[in-house]
Enzyme design. Structure first.
Site, PDB file in Angstrom:
ATOM      1  N   GLY A   1       0.827  -1.199   0.000  1.00 48.30           N
ATOM      2  CA  GLY A   1       0.000   0.000   0.000  1.00 48.30           C
ATOM      3  C   GLY A   1       0.859   1.245   0.000  1.00 48.30           C
ATOM      4  O   GLY A   1       2.020   1.225  -0.433  1.00 48.30           O
ATOM      5  N   SER A   2       0.318   2.327   0.512  1.00 44.75           N
ATOM      6  CA  SER A   2       1.027   3.607   0.483  1.00 44.75           C
ATOM      7  C   SER A   2       2.145   3.642   1.513  1.00 44.75           C
ATOM      8  O   SER A   2       2.112   2.929   2.523  1.00 44.75           O
ATOM      9  CB  SER A   2       0.051   4.752   0.759  1.00 44.75           C
ATOM     10  OG  SER A   2      -0.343   4.747   2.122  1.00 44.75           O
TER      11      SER A   2
ATOM     12  N   CYS B   1       1.700   1.085  -8.285  1.00 46.13           N
ATOM     13  CA  CYS B   1       2.886   1.613  -7.598  1.00 46.13           C
ATOM     14  C   CYS B   1       4.092   1.694  -8.517  1.00 46.13           C
ATOM     15  O   CYS B   1       4.969   2.533  -8.329  1.00 46.13           O
ATOM     16  CB  CYS B   1       3.208   0.758  -6.369  1.00 46.13           C
ATOM     17  SG  CYS B   1       3.500  -0.990  -6.730  1.00 46.13           S
TER      18      CYS B   1
ATOM     19  N   VAL C   1       0.833   4.751   5.103  1.00 44.26           N
ATOM     20  CA  VAL C   1       0.308   3.678   5.944  1.00 44.26           C
ATOM     21  C   VAL C   1       1.404   2.681   6.281  1.00 44.26           C
ATOM     22  O   VAL C   1       1.475   2.153   7.392  1.00 44.26           O
ATOM     23  CB  VAL C   1      -0.883   2.984   5.246  1.00 44.26           C
ATOM     24  CG1 VAL C   1      -1.414   1.841   6.104  1.00 44.26           C
ATOM     25  CG2 VAL C   1      -1.992   3.985   4.959  1.00 44.26           C
ATOM     26  N   GLY C   2       2.281   2.432   5.317  1.00 42.98           N
ATOM     27  CA  GLY C   2       3.373   1.486   5.538  1.00 42.98           C
ATOM     28  C   GLY C   2       4.289   1.888   6.673  1.00 42.98           C
ATOM     29  O   GLY C   2       4.778   1.026   7.424  1.00 42.98           O
TER      30      GLY C   2
ATOM     31  N   GLU D   1       5.655  -3.382   0.783  1.00 44.51           N
ATOM     32  CA  GLU D   1       5.702  -2.997  -0.631  1.00 44.51           C
ATOM     33  C   GLU D   1       4.902  -1.706  -0.764  1.00 44.51           C
ATOM     34  O   GLU D   1       3.675  -1.713  -0.711  1.00 44.51           O
ATOM     35  CB  GLU D   1       5.120  -4.100  -1.505  1.00 44.51           C
ATOM     36  CG  GLU D   1       5.927  -5.390  -1.427  1.00 44.51           C
ATOM     37  CD  GLU D   1       5.430  -6.467  -2.377  1.00 44.51           C
ATOM     38  OE1 GLU D   1       4.455  -6.208  -3.113  1.00 44.51           O
ATOM     39  OE2 GLU D   1       6.009  -7.560  -2.383  1.00 44.51           O
TER      40      GLU D   1
END
Length: 485
Positions: A231-232, A287, A235-236, A253
């Site tokens: 994800g982003s 991404c 958030v990561g 990722e």
């Protein structure tokens, strides 16, 4: 499309359940606004139930004959192949993916399933020498136990399979939390495939929920040893920080800001084709998408003319139409954000060589040029059908621009001299870089992951084995040892 209603549930310990949360996640078709499903969310209590079920089931699964694990995965592969039409339609309807994108995602997921079948029979350990006389060193590779998987909305079926299939093959259990924009494709559909393949209850669980309900419970829970998140980077960062506080391994990722670089000796027509695909596949909600297209100033005019003509010819509309190349973005919030982003860039001095309209969730492609080098747009992930064209003067300048970003996920360079392309690729700080190809690549055997803010760890091939197993050293002293005291 009754399968949306059938699969829009929590799947815990082999049972399809209704969540006990106080509100529902509504699953919409982003193209026409049709309500596909209404799903009562899971609570922290159900998070605990899922992880505990996984923990119980994994104990016996880890000692199951690897050939039996392989047989389950082989059945899952056959079932997936038989359900191609249903899966492709679900990707189109739930995600707004074009038919081209849906079929691309389906084929990629099949390849990862095929690879996972072979992972079940990987060697389980090795013998290593020792400086001590009479000692035998055995290094066993064992499953980590339970893995928590958090999937994105853009390629949810593929990303779920990339973690779920090899994790199960290697003797682990899995709990999946799909993105709330893709609860069926990224969760329920995967669970149904493995259920019908005969996977024992508890080994795969799906929780459809939101952090507003469960907070950090999915990450903090004591059972999972590994959290696999896609994800982003925003958030990561949070996922990584919370997991680290509980000594959990993470595979992150995250976002990208890839550059596709066109050197002066490139095949221009081919580079245009690669650039259009790299930027606009699944409306740019990828991404690895090429946010920035860098072109040597000596061929800038010729490339720009051909590229803008190709972009202007892309058909935007119904993703079920085989001729459509640009479908809807995931929701109205994303459409409005992209429109505002383009308006702001033009106000700041950028030139719109192609200016697409926004109609509901349909955002037509836009090509911007002339951005100042300090434009914030050049250093962020756009995640939409907006391409940025930049000219450079020679390879050193191209490398500098390509590296001028906090991200480092993917990229590509086009040149008729392959070894020149390899030398260029080695100078770019990126987890992946491709010569004479698209920036959007994912092969089952090759390590996938990024540098800088684009993530931590790798998946695919041997990297997946490293991610989802742990090593245990067992030594045997065959002769009487002499101790120093």
């Amino acid at each position: 499309m009754s399968f949306f209603h059938e699969l829009a549930h929590q799947y815990i310990d082999g049972e399809w359940r209704t969540g006990t949360g106080s509100w529902d996640i509504i699953d919409f078709n982003p193209y026409n606004g049709e309500k596909l499903a209404e799903i009562p969310i899971a609570t922290a209590h159900e998070v605990d139930l899922a992880y505990r079920a996984a923990e119980r089931a994994q104990r016996s699964w880890s000692t199951t004959n690897p050939y039996e694990r392989r047989a389950v995965l082989e059945r899952a592969l056959r079932i997936t192949e038989e359900r191609q039409a249903e899966i492709v339609d679900a990707i189109i309807d739930e995600l707004g993916g074009t038919r081209i994108k849906a079929e691309y995602e389906f084929r990629a997921a099949l390849e990862f399933l095929r690879d996972a079948i072979h992972r079940a029979l990987r060697p389980q350990g090795s013998l290593l020498p020792s400086p001590a006389n009479g000692r035998e060193n055995r290094l066993h590779r064992l499953p980590v136990g339970v893995i928590g998987v958090i999937t994105p909305y853009n390629f949810p079926f593929l990303v779920a399979m990339k973690s779920v299939a090899p994790a199960l093959a290697l003797g682990n259990a899995v709990v999946v939390k799909p993105n709330q924009n893709a609860p069926v494709v990224g969760g329920g559909m995967v669970a149904r495939i493995f259920e019908d393949a005969g996977l024992p209850a508890g080994l795969l669980n799906v929780l459809i929920t939101d952090v507003a309900e469960i907070g950090n419970a999915f990450i903090e829970h004591p059972v999972p040893a590994v959290i696999s998140f896609a994800g982003s980077d925003r958030v990561g960062r949070h996922v990584g920080a919370v997991a680290a506080g509980h000594f959990k391994r993470t595979i992150l990722e995250l976002s990208g800001n890839s550059a596709l670089v066109v050197l002066e000796d490139a095949d221009i027509d081919y580079a245009v084709e690669a650039a259009v695909f790299s930027r606009f596949v699944y409306q740019g909600q990828v991404c690895m998408a090429a946010n920035r297209i860098l072109v040597d100033r000596r061929i800038e005019q010729e490339f720009t003319e051909r590229f803008t003509a190709a972009v202007a010819a892309l058909t935007t509309g119904d993703p079920r139409d085989p001729e459509t190349r640009i479908g809807p973005v995931i929701n109205t919030f994303r459409a409005d954000a992209l429109t505002a982003l383009v308006d702001r860039a033009i106000a700041d001095g950028a030139t719109a060589l192609v200016r697409g309209r926004t109609r509901g969730n349909l955002v037509e492609p836009t090509v911007l040029a002339g951005l100042p080098e300090d434009s914030p747009l050049l250093s962020q992930e756009i995640f939409g059908p907006v391409a940025l064209l930049m000219a450079f003067d020679g390879e050193d300048d191209a490398v500098r621009i390509a590296n001028d970003t906090p991200y480092g996920l993917s990229g590509a360079v086009h040149t008729r001299d392959v070894e020149r392309g390899v030398r260029f690729a080695r100078r770019v700080v990126s987890g992946m870089f491709h010569v004479n190809d698209s920036t959007v690549q994912d092969d089952p055997l090759v390590a996938f992951g990024g540098e800088k803010f684009s993530g931590l760890g790798r998946l695919n091939g041997e990297a997946t084995v490293d991610a989802f197993t742990t090593q245990r050293w067992i030594s045997i002293q065959h002769e009487r040892a002499v101790f120093p005291f």
